[in-house]
Scaffold this motif. Structure first.
Motif, mmCIF file in Angstrom:
data_model
loop_
_atom_site.group_PDB
_atom_site.id
_atom_site.type_symbol
_atom_site.label_atom_id
_atom_site.label_comp_id
_atom_site.label_asym_id
_atom_site.label_seq_id
_atom_site.Cartn_x
_atom_site.Cartn_y
_atom_site.Cartn_z
ATOM 1 N N ALA A 153 56.796 -21.235 112.920
ATOM 2 C CA ALA A 153 56.430 -20.605 114.190
ATOM 3 C C ALA A 153 54.930 -20.746 114.424
ATOM 4 N N LEU A 154 54.551 -21.060 115.657
ATOM 5 C CA LEU A 154 53.149 -21.245 116.035
ATOM 6 C C LEU A 154 52.825 -20.323 117.201
ATOM 7 N N GLU A 155 51.873 -19.411 117.005
ATOM 8 C CA GLU A 155 51.434 -18.532 118.081
ATOM 9 C C GLU A 155 50.631 -19.338 119.089
ATOM 10 N N LEU A 156 51.062 -19.316 120.344
ATOM 11 C CA LEU A 156 50.355 -20.066 121.388
ATOM 12 C C LEU A 156 49.061 -19.350 121.741
ATOM 13 N N GLN A 157 47.970 -20.100 121.783
ATOM 14 C CA GLN A 157 46.659 -19.508 122.026
ATOM 15 C C GLN A 157 46.283 -19.669 123.490
ATOM 16 N N GLY A 158 46.927 -18.876 124.325
ATOM 17 C CA GLY A 158 46.640 -18.906 125.747
ATOM 18 C C GLY A 158 47.628 -19.770 126.496
ATOM 19 N N PRO A 159 47.811 -19.494 127.805
ATOM 20 C CA PRO A 159 48.804 -20.223 128.595
ATOM 21 C C PRO A 159 48.478 -21.689 128.789
ATOM 22 N N GLY A 160 47.201 -22.055 128.668
ATOM 23 C CA GLY A 160 46.836 -23.454 128.870
ATOM 24 C C GLY A 160 46.820 -24.264 127.593
ATOM 25 N N ALA A 161 47.164 -23.632 126.477
ATOM 26 C CA ALA A 161 47.109 -24.339 125.199
ATOM 27 C C ALA A 161 48.158 -25.443 125.165
ATOM 28 N N PRO A 162 47.774 -26.652 124.792
ATOM 29 C CA PRO A 162 48.769 -27.739 124.721
ATOM 30 C C PRO A 162 49.748 -27.511 123.583
ATOM 31 N N ALA A 163 50.988 -27.819 123.826
ATOM 32 C CA ALA A 163 52.015 -27.697 122.785
ATOM 33 C C ALA A 163 52.210 -29.043 122.113
ATOM 34 N N ALA A 164 52.310 -29.030 120.793
ATOM 35 C CA ALA A 164 52.537 -30.273 120.062
ATOM 36 C C ALA A 164 53.967 -30.754 120.288
ATOM 37 N N ASP A 165 54.234 -32.003 119.952
ATOM 38 C CA ASP A 165 55.532 -32.613 120.221
ATOM 39 C C ASP A 165 56.546 -32.409 119.102
ATOM 40 N N GLU A 166 56.135 -31.851 117.963
ATOM 41 C CA GLU A 166 57.060 -31.704 116.844
ATOM 42 C C GLU A 166 58.234 -30.796 117.212
ATOM 43 N N ASP A 167 59.463 -31.253 116.966
ATOM 44 C CA ASP A 167 60.630 -30.462 117.353
ATOM 45 C C ASP A 167 60.923 -29.328 116.384
ATOM 46 N N TRP A 168 60.209 -29.249 115.261
ATOM 47 C CA TRP A 168 60.412 -28.166 114.309
ATOM 48 C C TRP A 168 59.544 -26.953 114.625
ATOM 49 N N LEU A 169 58.629 -27.084 115.596
ATOM 50 C CA LEU A 169 57.770 -25.964 115.953
ATOM 51 C C LEU A 169 58.538 -24.928 116.763
ATOM 52 N N VAL A 170 58.306 -23.664 116.440
ATOM 53 C CA VAL A 170 58.871 -22.556 117.193
ATOM 54 C C VAL A 170 57.712 -21.847 117.890
ATOM 55 N N PRO A 171 57.523 -22.035 119.202
ATOM 56 C CA PRO A 171 56.398 -21.389 119.877
ATOM 57 C C PRO A 171 56.594 -19.885 119.980
ATOM 58 N N LEU A 172 55.525 -19.124 119.724
ATOM 59 C CA LEU A 172 55.550 -17.669 119.883
ATOM 60 C C LEU A 172 54.803 -17.320 121.163
ATOM 61 N N PHE A 173 55.517 -16.774 122.157
ATOM 62 C CA PHE A 173 54.922 -16.375 123.421
ATOM 63 C C PHE A 173 54.503 -14.913 123.345
ATOM 64 N N PRO A 174 53.359 -14.555 123.948
ATOM 65 C CA PRO A 174 52.814 -13.195 123.784
ATOM 66 C C PRO A 174 53.536 -12.155 124.631
ATOM 67 N N SER A 175 53.201 -10.887 124.381
ATOM 68 C CA SER A 175 53.862 -9.784 125.083
ATOM 69 C C SER A 175 53.227 -9.495 126.437
ATOM 70 N N ILE A 176 51.898 -9.572 126.537
ATOM 71 C CA ILE A 176 51.191 -9.201 127.764
ATOM 72 C C ILE A 176 50.846 -10.456 128.558
ATOM 73 N N MET A 177 51.240 -10.469 129.833
ATOM 74 C CA MET A 177 50.965 -11.622 130.695
ATOM 75 C C MET A 177 50.613 -11.142 132.105
ATOM 76 N N PHE A 178 49.537 -11.687 132.679
ATOM 77 C CA PHE A 178 49.299 -11.559 134.112
ATOM 78 C C PHE A 178 50.223 -12.536 134.830
ATOM 79 N N ASP A 179 50.368 -12.368 136.144
ATOM 80 C CA ASP A 179 51.258 -13.247 136.898
ATOM 81 C C ASP A 179 50.863 -14.710 136.759
ATOM 82 N N ALA A 180 49.560 -14.991 136.840
ATOM 83 C CA ALA A 180 49.106 -16.381 136.734
ATOM 84 C C ALA A 180 49.388 -16.951 135.349
ATOM 85 N N GLU A 181 49.191 -16.113 134.324
ATOM 86 C CA GLU A 181 49.490 -16.560 132.960
ATOM 87 C C GLU A 181 50.986 -16.825 132.789
#
Length: 374
Positions: A153-181
């Motif tokens: 699992a990889l914690e995403l560091q912000g909405p604009g953070a690029p995601a790697a292409d590895e299919d074994w990665l599990v992205p962790l999305f945060p709890s608090i989000m503004f509408d734009a985020e």
């Protein structure tokens, strides 16, 4: 539409006579378990125990992997009565015993994807440990340690953070989000055919389910009962680290028949507070009187505070994250691996560095090896 559960047919056979307990045998074709009422069958004064009533209560299997296929009542005597609560207790006891023995949960393709595509990213979740990190280089090293079939699992560091292409990665999305985020995170979610995601935001998790992407509810998600998680389409949930071992066992037993994957964190930093309000203004002497859009993406600040002599905390603001307050102590409970046993499906090893830990990649891997060998 989310992936649909392909349920296993359940066959039930009941027997019983006046003055004796009601007995029921539950079989999925591979295993059979028995359940017995806690009180004996009584003579009915009004309505007697009927096949329809047994189907209604033994067929309440909505959150499990099973669907009632047949009910055999030939061994049940006529004109008998048993409280409905006893039928429910028998069903629950049987499901708790039968679920761990049954075949792994299978998922059928949703209407928005062809079957082959969905099966290709079906998450069997075979691993006993799930490593969580916030560093892509560490994630790759942990993947090498875990082997070719493991998830990291990889914690995403912000909405604009690029995601790697590895299919074994599990992205962790945060709890608090503004509408734009949220819009940006939704684009990340839709941007590739993830095999599995983790989300601490219920709305984004529900969107993953609607897109046919299996998802795990993170530890900060504020929906904690099995029915709500099932309604959101969650595949499983990370239990709160605030729970005691006895509480985890109790929740694990209660969820045994639901099909939800049960995860619990046994190592890592302890997050006490996360807020949109700024905790770093006084730490860095910021001249702003309120936060703005640039604060989330750019601000970096940290500092320590002590409430009591033995209670030390770290206030941290990282680029891409909202303000957080962390306990200076680390959670470390390797004994839980043996103590929790079958109550948990997977243990989370949280190897993130929220800004106050000084840990090299070599040290991170040593911790990971320790838990793999524990």
């Amino acid at each position: 539409r989310a992936l649909e559960l392909r349920r296993q047919p359940l066959r039930v056979r009941v027997t019983g006579n006046l003055g004796r307990p009601l007995r029921a045998a539950f079989s999925d074709g591979r295993s059979e378990v028995g359940a017995e009422s806690g009180i004996v069958l009584q003579e009915a004064t009004r309505s007697s125990l009927s096949r329809e009533q047994l189907v209604q209560h033994f067929g309440k299997l909505g959150e499990t992997d099973f669907a009632l296929e047949s009910l055999d009542t030939e061994g049940l005597g006529p004109g008998l009565f048993l409280p409905v609560s006893e039928l429910n207790k028998m069903r629950q006891a049987a499901m708790e015993e039968l679920a761990p023995r049954s075949a792994p949960r299978q998922w059928a393709a949703g209407s928005r994807h062809d079957r082959a595509h969905d099966q290709a990213r079906e998450p069997p979740f075979p691993q006993r440990l799930l490593f969580l990190t916030d560093n892509l280089a560490d994630a790759r090293a942990l993947r090498d340690l875990g082997g070719p079939d493991s998830f990291v699992a990889l914690e995403l560091q912000g909405p604009g953070a690029p995601a790697a292409d590895e299919d074994w990665l599990v992205p962790l999305f945060p709890s608090i989000m503004f509408d734009a985020e949220r819009t940006a995170y939704e684009a990340t979610l839709r941007g590739r055919p993830w095999r599995l995601v983790m989300s601490e935001n219920a709305g984004l998790g529900a969107q993953a389910a609607r897109a046919g992407i299996p998802w795990i509810a993170g530890g900060l998600l504020n929906t904690s009962n099995a029915r709500a998680l099932a309604a959101l389409g969650a595949r499983g949930a990370v239990l709160s680290p605030e729970l005691s071992l006895d509480q985890v066992r109790a929740l694990g037993a209660a969820a045994a028949g639901t099909g939800l994957v049960r995860l619990v964190t046994i190592f890592g930093p302890l997050l006490c507070l996360q807020t949109r309000q700024c905790l770093g203004r006084d730490l860095k002497g910021c001249p702003k009187d309120r936060t703005d859009q640039s604060c989330l993406a750019e601000c970096s600040a940290s500092g320590s505070l002590t409430i009591e002599p033995d209670q030390r905390f770290h206030a941290v603001k990282r680029p891409g994250f909202h303000s957080q307050l962390w306990d200076a102590r680390l959670l470390c409970n390797p004994g839980a691996l043996a103590a929790l046993g079958p109550s948990v499906d997977c243990f989370v090893i949280d190897l993130r560095n929220p800004g106050f830990l000084q840990r090299t990649q070599g040290e991170t891997l040593r911790i990971a090896r320790f838990f793999r060998e524990a």
